[in-house]
Write a protein that holds these residues in place. Structure first.
Motif, PDB file in Angstrom:
ATOM      1  N   GLN A   1      33.969  44.794  49.129  1.00 34.91           N
ATOM      2  CA  GLN A   1      34.191  45.906  48.175  1.00 34.91           C
ATOM      3  C   GLN A   1      35.014  46.803  48.963  1.00 34.91           C
ATOM      4  N   ALA A   2      34.878  47.136  49.945  1.00 31.38           N
ATOM      5  CA  ALA A   2      35.751  48.021  50.682  1.00 31.38           C
ATOM      6  C   ALA A   2      37.159  47.850  50.716  1.00 31.38           C
ATOM      7  N   ALA A   3      37.268  46.387  50.973  1.00 27.92           N
ATOM      8  CA  ALA A   3      38.908  45.887  50.954  1.00 27.92           C
ATOM      9  C   ALA A   3      39.447  46.319  49.628  1.00 27.92           C
ATOM     10  N   MET A   4      38.756  45.910  48.420  1.00 29.07           N
ATOM     11  CA  MET A   4      39.175  46.194  47.114  1.00 29.07           C
ATOM     12  C   MET A   4      39.400  47.575  46.817  1.00 29.07           C
ATOM     13  N   ALA A   5      38.501  48.269  47.479  1.00 30.68           N
ATOM     14  CA  ALA A   5      38.652  49.898  47.177  1.00 30.68           C
ATOM     15  C   ALA A   5      39.965  50.378  47.757  1.00 30.68           C
ATOM     16  N   ASP A   6      40.427  49.816  48.803  1.00 36.17           N
ATOM     17  CA  ASP A   6      41.779  50.116  49.530  1.00 36.17           C
ATOM     18  C   ASP A   6      43.003  50.001  48.367  1.00 36.17           C
ATOM     19  N   SER A   7      42.665  48.925  47.658  1.00 35.64           N
ATOM     20  CA  SER A   7      44.115  48.504  46.894  1.00 35.64           C
ATOM     21  C   SER A   7      44.188  49.651  45.724  1.00 35.64           C
ATOM     22  N   ALA A   8      45.149  50.279  45.717  1.00 36.05           N
ATOM     23  CA  ALA A   8      45.255  51.450  44.328  1.00 36.05           C
ATOM     24  C   ALA A   8      45.461  50.629  43.032  1.00 36.05           C
ATOM     25  N   LEU A   9      46.292  49.303  43.249  1.00 34.85           N
ATOM     26  CA  LEU A   9      46.463  48.721  42.006  1.00 34.85           C
ATOM     27  C   LEU A   9      44.944  48.068  41.481  1.00 34.85           C
ATOM     28  N   LEU A  10      44.239  47.727  42.172  1.00 37.91           N
ATOM     29  CA  LEU A  10      42.927  47.116  41.887  1.00 37.91           C
ATOM     30  C   LEU A  10      42.172  48.326  41.360  1.00 37.91           C
ATOM     31  N   ARG A  11      42.158  49.568  42.076  1.00 33.70           N
ATOM     32  CA  ARG A  11      41.375  50.938  41.537  1.00 33.70           C
ATOM     33  C   ARG A  11      42.078  51.017  40.133  1.00 33.70           C
ATOM     34  N   ARG A  12      43.017  50.895  39.640  1.00 38.17           N
ATOM     35  CA  ARG A  12      43.741  51.272  38.385  1.00 38.17           C
ATOM     36  C   ARG A  12      43.355  50.427  37.482  1.00 38.17           C
ATOM     37  N   ALA A  13      43.290  48.936  37.844  1.00 40.20           N
ATOM     38  CA  ALA A  13      42.698  48.168  37.027  1.00 40.20           C
ATOM     39  C   ALA A  13      41.287  48.425  36.666  1.00 40.20           C
ATOM     40  N   ASN A  14      40.360  48.365  37.802  1.00 39.66           N
ATOM     41  CA  ASN A  14      38.972  48.648  37.433  1.00 39.66           C
ATOM     42  C   ASN A  14      38.698  49.645  36.550  1.00 39.66           C
ATOM     43  N   ALA A  15      39.530  50.784  36.885  1.00 39.15           N
ATOM     44  CA  ALA A  15      39.197  52.110  36.119  1.00 39.15           C
ATOM     45  C   ALA A  15      39.141  51.950  34.481  1.00 39.15           C
ATOM     46  N   GLY A  16      39.973  51.013  34.247  1.00 42.15           N
ATOM     47  CA  GLY A  16      40.272  50.514  32.667  1.00 42.15           C
ATOM     48  C   GLY A  16      39.320  49.474  32.223  1.00 42.15           C
ATOM     49  N   ILE A  17      38.286  48.973  32.983  1.00 46.51           N
ATOM     50  CA  ILE A  17      37.370  48.193  32.385  1.00 46.51           C
ATOM     51  C   ILE A  17      35.827  48.642  32.162  1.00 46.51           C
ATOM     52  N   PRO A  18      35.755  48.713  30.843  1.00 44.25           N
ATOM     53  CA  PRO A  18      34.504  49.497  30.147  1.00 44.25           C
ATOM     54  C   PRO A  18      33.055  48.851  31.080  1.00 44.25           C
ATOM     55  N   ALA A  19      32.243  49.905  31.481  1.00 43.48           N
ATOM     56  CA  ALA A  19      30.986  49.621  31.864  1.00 43.48           C
ATOM     57  C   ALA A  19      30.439  48.358  31.341  1.00 43.48           C
ATOM     58  N   HIS A  20      29.893  47.347  31.899  1.00 43.15           N
ATOM     59  CA  HIS A  20      29.145  46.156  31.165  1.00 43.15           C
ATOM     60  C   HIS A  20      28.188  45.531  31.988  1.00 43.15           C
ATOM     61  N   THR A  21      27.166  44.748  31.445  1.00 39.22           N
ATOM     62  CA  THR A  21      26.328  44.065  31.914  1.00 39.22           C
ATOM     63  C   THR A  21      26.790  42.547  32.337  1.00 39.22           C
ATOM     64  N   PRO A  22      26.021  42.008  33.310  1.00 36.01           N
ATOM     65  CA  PRO A  22      26.277  40.500  33.360  1.00 36.01           C
ATOM     66  C   PRO A  22      26.476  39.974  32.147  1.00 36.01           C
ATOM     67  N   GLU A  23      25.337  40.022  31.464  1.00 39.58           N
ATOM     68  CA  GLU A  23      25.314  39.315  29.948  1.00 39.58           C
ATOM     69  C   GLU A  23      26.563  39.549  29.108  1.00 39.58           C
ATOM     70  N   ASP A  24      26.775  40.867  29.145  1.00 37.82           N
ATOM     71  CA  ASP A  24      28.134  41.435  28.384  1.00 37.82           C
ATOM     72  C   ASP A  24      29.252  40.379  28.819  1.00 37.82           C
ATOM     73  N   TYR A  25      29.433  40.116  30.043  1.00 33.92           N
ATOM     74  CA  TYR A  25      30.664  39.563  30.716  1.00 33.92           C
ATOM     75  C   TYR A  25      30.458  38.099  30.361  1.00 33.92           C
ATOM     76  N   PHE A  26      29.265  37.519  30.388  1.00 32.66           N
ATOM     77  CA  PHE A  26      28.906  36.066  30.153  1.00 32.66           C
ATOM     78  C   PHE A  26      29.341  35.886  28.812  1.00 32.66           C
ATOM     79  N   VAL A  27      28.998  36.852  27.834  1.00 37.31           N
ATOM     80  CA  VAL A  27      29.434  36.477  26.219  1.00 37.31           C
ATOM     81  C   VAL A  27      30.906  36.731  26.166  1.00 37.31           C
ATOM     82  N   PHE A  28      31.494  37.518  26.529  1.00 42.70           N
ATOM     83  CA  PHE A  28      32.874  37.541  26.680  1.00 42.70           C
ATOM     84  C   PHE A  28      33.600  36.332  27.059  1.00 42.70           C
TER      85      PHE A  28
END
Length: 218
Positions: free
Chosen positions: A165-192
């Protein structure tokens, strides 16, 4: 079950019931023997191996799974509902997803689930071969995703995850990508994920189309 230095009689049904109470994750010949108060040798008079014990207990647990089909649902929604029911049941009965992953669609539980799906998909325009292909594909993905979800849950808050998680936080590109993903539960992701997969399967195998195996060139 030892009384007066002698071992009380017990049946295979007692073995299976004890195993089901223990659960597939902690299941062993020794744990069943301890639960029944007998020796492992006594257990082996009823089951030939640990694998055979797992099969008996796994099928007993999965016998409690009752699938619900809403005939009004279109095919994609039905397949996603089928997957979600598998996920909920296996999460509630740890070890069953791994058991099914090794055996599906073989074994009594797999046969029962596929027969249910053949019956459910028939009115939706699918003959038995197509119903089996669609259902086996969805079940394989659903079970695999559930196993992965369970395994992730066992390593939360461990140093390895924290480092990742710390390594991902160091990536500016991943931070921008994650910021655009709505909050979701594991079940939400499974259904998607399973909805997208079901749509692709139905597009590849619409009602009335015979089952073919696509060939790819490498």
């Amino acid at each position: 079950m030892r009384t007066g230095g002698r071992t009380a009689s017990f049946t295979l049904h007692d073995v299976i019931e004890a195993g089901a109470r223990i659960g597939l994750v902690e299941l062993s010949v020794q744990s069943v023997a301890d639960a029944l108060g007998v020796t492992t040798a006594a257990i082996y008079r009823h089951v030939r191996s640990r694998s055979a014990l797992e099969g008996l207990v796994g099928e007993a647990v999965l016998d409690k799974l009752t699938l619900v089909d809403d005939p009004a649902e279109p095919t994609v929604a039905h397949l996603v509902s089928f997957a979600a029911q598998l996920r909920r049941f296996t999460l509630g009965h740890p070890g069953t997803a791994q058991y099914m992953q090794r055996l599906f669609p073989r074994g009594p539980s797999g046969i029962r689930l596929l027969e249910h799906q053949i019956t459910a998909l028939g009115p939706r325009g699918y003959d038995p071969p197509a119903a089996v292909v669609l259902s086996s594909s969805i079940a394989t993905m659903a079970i695999g995703a559930t196993v992965a979800e369970q395994e992730r849950a066992t390593v939360l808050d461990t140093p390895a995850v924290e480092e990742a998680q710390a390594a991902m936080a160091d990536s500016a590109l991943l931070r921008r990508a994650n910021a655009g993903i709505p909050a979701h539960t594991p079940e939400d992701y499974f259904v998607f994920m399973l909805t997208a997969s079901a749509k692709g399967l139905v597009a590849q195998l619409p009602p009335g189309r015979p089952v073919t195996v696509p060939r790819t060139a490498f």
